[in-house]
Design an enzyme around this catalytic site. Sequence first.
Site, PDB file in Angstrom:
ATOM      1  N   ILE A  97       0.827  -1.212   0.000  1.00 15.81           N
ATOM      2  CA  ILE A  97       0.000   0.000   0.000  1.00 15.81           C
ATOM      3  C   ILE A  97       0.858   1.259   0.000  1.00 15.81           C
ATOM      4  O   ILE A  97       0.489   2.264  -0.616  1.00 15.81           O
ATOM      5  CB  ILE A  97      -1.006  -0.009   1.185  1.00 15.81           C
ATOM      6  CG1 ILE A  97      -2.046   1.099   1.009  1.00 15.81           C
ATOM      7  CG2 ILE A  97      -0.305   0.115   2.526  1.00 15.81           C
ATOM      8  CD1 ILE A  97      -2.845   1.039  -0.274  1.00 15.81           C
ATOM      9  N   GLU A 174      -7.398  -1.908   5.345  1.00 15.76           N
ATOM     10  CA  GLU A 174      -7.352  -2.475   6.702  1.00 15.76           C
ATOM     11  C   GLU A 174      -6.216  -3.479   6.832  1.00 15.76           C
ATOM     12  O   GLU A 174      -5.667  -3.948   5.851  1.00 15.76           O
ATOM     13  CB  GLU A 174      -8.677  -3.148   7.061  1.00 15.76           C
ATOM     14  CG  GLU A 174      -9.319  -4.002   5.983  1.00 15.76           C
ATOM     15  CD  GLU A 174      -8.490  -5.166   5.514  1.00 15.76           C
ATOM     16  OE1 GLU A 174      -7.901  -5.862   6.384  1.00 15.76           O
ATOM     17  OE2 GLU A 174      -8.416  -5.402   4.296  1.00 15.76           O
ATOM     18  N   GLY A 316      -5.805  -7.026   0.826  1.00 17.86           N
ATOM     19  CA  GLY A 316      -6.295  -6.003   1.745  1.00 17.86           C
ATOM     20  C   GLY A 316      -5.395  -4.782   1.707  1.00 17.86           C
ATOM     21  O   GLY A 316      -4.838  -4.444   0.662  1.00 17.86           O
ATOM     22  N   GLU A 317      -5.257  -4.116   2.838  1.00 20.24           N
ATOM     23  CA  GLU A 317      -4.422  -2.922   3.006  1.00 20.24           C
ATOM     24  C   GLU A 317      -4.971  -1.699   2.284  1.00 20.24           C
ATOM     25  O   GLU A 317      -4.435  -0.602   2.450  1.00 20.24           O
ATOM     26  CB  GLU A 317      -2.970  -3.153   2.523  1.00 20.24           C
ATOM     27  CG  GLU A 317      -2.214  -4.244   3.229  1.00 20.24           C
ATOM     28  CD  GLU A 317      -0.791  -4.401   2.696  1.00 20.24           C
ATOM     29  OE1 GLU A 317      -0.323  -3.524   1.932  1.00 20.24           O
ATOM     30  OE2 GLU A 317      -0.150  -5.407   3.034  1.00 20.24           O
ATOM     31  N   GLY A 318      -5.995  -1.855   1.460  1.00 14.52           N
ATOM     32  CA  GLY A 318      -6.450  -0.766   0.603  1.00 14.52           C
ATOM     33  C   GLY A 318      -5.816  -0.801  -0.775  1.00 14.52           C
ATOM     34  O   GLY A 318      -5.967   0.145  -1.554  1.00 14.52           O
TER      35      GLY A 318
END
EC number: 2.4.2.21
Length: 350
Positions: A97, A174, A316-318
């Site tokens: 990210i 997240e 995830g992580e955006g």
Amino acid sequence: MSQSVPSFQIEPVSKAQDQFIQQKIDLKTKPPGALGLLEPLALQIARIQGPQQLQIVNPTMLVFAGDHGIAAEGVSIAPSEVTRQMVQNFAHGGAAINVFCRQLGFNLEVIDCGILTPVEGVEGIIDQRLGAGTGAIHLEPAMSLACVDKGFAMAQALIERHHQAGCNLVAFGEMGIGNTSSAAAIMAAIMQLDVADCVGRGTGISSETLERKQMLIELALLLHQSAMTGPKQVLACLGGFEIVQMTGAMLAAAERKMLVVVDGFIATAAALVAVTINAHVRDYLIFAHRSEEQGHQRMLEHLKAKPLLSLGLRLGEGTGAALALPLIQAAVNFYNQMASFSDAGIEAVV
């Protein structure tokens, strides 16, 4: 000092200018619909911002981190310690990210919503801790209802700070080992689905672990069935600290008429709760991608969402939300800059 319980006054977008906006899109130098999903995206942004010049200002990626009690049962390929290690990695700029945000011009902020052990002495982590990991949802509630309200208040203040700084687009990511279990449980509770339709392999668990994960979520739903009388109660029983704050932040961003870019399975579960609390939130949500997580497609269909990307992501992580930004900017740019048939002296193709 006690925090007041936030209430969110979210206005639905006006559709009064839809005919004007759609005509403006259709009269660009292209056949109607030829830009695919960028066209309804431009319409959505114009409904939110008004039909003249569209803009993206100070796009901000918020990554919410929290730990989950259920992770102690081995429902993920990684132990809970990895949440903390990844938060440190975010702070040091070494995660996917970080790379994507640097490339694409996102401001990145990492929020510790309640990992097991806080990261000390490292700049760039916002302390919004609600606890040191949630309760194990198959044995007890994840948190109290008061904790949900506190998380909403913190998220509202966070969004207000970015709004005051001129940000009009916020993306949601997240980090939290075990959070696909929480998200799947929330999905099953709100959409009234069988757990098997909601639970997936997360970061890549074995079939044996998948069966155990499903069983634990079924136990959680049975345990909390009578207590889950509304969406906030669902969060208290089944949620994660990061999912609670994402939900509150989405509500707060919609209240301020910001563009809300939703990442993958966990962020979509937060969006599902936000829309259940206030249906008008849906007007402001842009769904970035369809992830590999089993159940994500079903949630997207429930929310009547057509995600912009399908890249097989499951990190995830955006990351998916970050990668969608150039497409959102492209929708804004074609709406603002592309010539109409009359401007270009071309016979209209309608």
